[in-house]
Design a protein around this motif. Structure first.
Motif, PDB file in Angstrom:
ATOM      1  N   GLY A  41       0.778  -1.227   0.000  1.00 38.81           N
ATOM      2  CA  GLY A  41       0.000   0.000   0.000  1.00 38.81           C
ATOM      3  C   GLY A  41       0.809   1.276   0.000  1.00 38.81           C
ATOM      4  N   LYS A  42       2.135   1.129  -0.120  1.00 40.34           N
ATOM      5  CA  LYS A  42       2.994   2.315  -0.085  1.00 40.34           C
ATOM      6  C   LYS A  42       3.801   2.428  -1.366  1.00 40.34           C
ATOM      7  N   GLU A  43       4.309   3.631  -1.588  1.00 42.60           N
ATOM      8  CA  GLU A  43       5.168   3.867  -2.734  1.00 42.60           C
ATOM      9  C   GLU A  43       6.529   3.203  -2.513  1.00 42.60           C
ATOM     10  N   ARG A  44       7.171   2.859  -3.618  1.00 41.79           N
ATOM     11  CA  ARG A  44       8.549   2.375  -3.528  1.00 41.79           C
ATOM     12  C   ARG A  44       9.430   3.498  -3.019  1.00 41.79           C
ATOM     13  N   GLU A  45      10.363   3.172  -2.123  1.00 42.29           N
ATOM     14  CA  GLU A  45      11.230   4.211  -1.586  1.00 42.29           C
ATOM     15  C   GLU A  45      12.690   3.771  -1.609  1.00 42.29           C
ATOM     16  N   PHE A  46      13.523   4.755  -1.749  1.00 38.44           N
ATOM     17  CA  PHE A  46      14.971   4.551  -1.788  1.00 38.44           C
ATOM     18  C   PHE A  46      15.482   4.172  -0.404  1.00 38.44           C
ATOM     19  N   VAL A  47      16.443   3.253  -0.388  1.00 44.32           N
ATOM     20  CA  VAL A  47      17.071   2.836   0.859  1.00 44.32           C
ATOM     21  C   VAL A  47      18.547   3.230   0.888  1.00 44.32           C
ATOM     22  N   TYR A  58      25.266   6.344  -0.272  1.00 37.84           N
ATOM     23  CA  TYR A  58      24.180   7.319  -0.104  1.00 37.84           C
ATOM     24  C   TYR A  58      23.043   6.566   0.580  1.00 37.84           C
ATOM     25  N   TYR A  59      22.533   7.132   1.677  1.00 34.93           N
ATOM     26  CA  TYR A  59      21.507   6.456   2.454  1.00 34.93           C
ATOM     27  C   TYR A  59      20.278   7.348   2.636  1.00 34.93           C
ATOM     28  N   ALA A  60      19.145   6.700   2.710  1.00 32.79           N
ATOM     29  CA  ALA A  60      17.944   7.403   3.146  1.00 32.79           C
ATOM     30  C   ALA A  60      18.098   7.733   4.628  1.00 32.79           C
ATOM     31  N   ASP A  61      17.546   8.838   5.043  1.00 34.45           N
ATOM     32  CA  ASP A  61      17.705   9.259   6.439  1.00 34.45           C
ATOM     33  C   ASP A  61      17.204   8.205   7.423  1.00 34.45           C
ATOM     34  N   PHE A  62      16.165   7.496   7.070  1.00 34.19           N
ATOM     35  CA  PHE A  62      15.569   6.566   8.033  1.00 34.19           C
ATOM     36  C   PHE A  62      16.394   5.298   8.237  1.00 34.19           C
ATOM     37  N   VAL A  63      17.470   5.100   7.472  1.00 29.63           N
ATOM     38  CA  VAL A  63      18.316   3.923   7.692  1.00 29.63           C
ATOM     39  C   VAL A  63      19.742   4.271   8.107  1.00 29.63           C
ATOM     40  N   LYS A  64      20.052   5.546   8.150  1.00 27.69           N
ATOM     41  CA  LYS A  64      21.407   5.940   8.528  1.00 27.69           C
ATOM     42  C   LYS A  64      21.743   5.438   9.928  1.00 27.69           C
TER      43      LYS A  64
END
Length: 121
Positions: A41-47, A58-64
């Motif tokens: 139910g969500k959009e694809r997002e970069f990790v 390069y990281y998404a903020d939520f996985v740093k």
């Protein structure tokens, strides 16, 4: 380039998993490699993404601080080491190959089939 991701599974919150993506062909080192995820139910997002020789990431903020991307060009492999997993990390994780380091999915022309990661609370 063809990509095959693996390593997903079911893990408890706070646990770790390591995802692998193996590429076919002899030109692996010419590609920037990325990981993306898509939850129901969500959009694809970069990790995360890594440059051709691995010198830049390069990281998404939520996985740093929790996830680490790396690659082994001799083995045509890119890894995503995931730690301190949270239930919100639950998604299908896809690896992708492209020419440019960055978070835009449209910049990646080749995609793997995805591997399911489920984090229980």
């Amino acid at each position: 380039v063809q990509l095959q991701a693996s390593g997903g599974g079911l893990v408890q919150a706070g646990g770790s998993l390591r995802l692998s993506c193996v590429a076919s062909g002899r030109t692996f080192s010419s590609y920037v490699m990325g990981w993306f995820r898509q939850a129901p139910g969500k959009e694809r997002e970069f990790v995360a993404a890594i440059s051709r020789l691995g010198g830049n990431t390069y990281y998404a903020d939520f996985v740093k601080g929790r996830f680490t991307i790396s690659r082994d060009n001799a083995k045509n492999t890119v890894l995503l080491q995931m730690a301190s997993l949270k239930p919100e990390d639950t998604a299908v994780y896809h690896c992708a190959a492209g020419p440019t380091l960055g978070p835009l999915a449209s910049a990646y022309g080749s995609w793997g089939q995805g591997t399911q990661v489920t984090v229980s609370s």
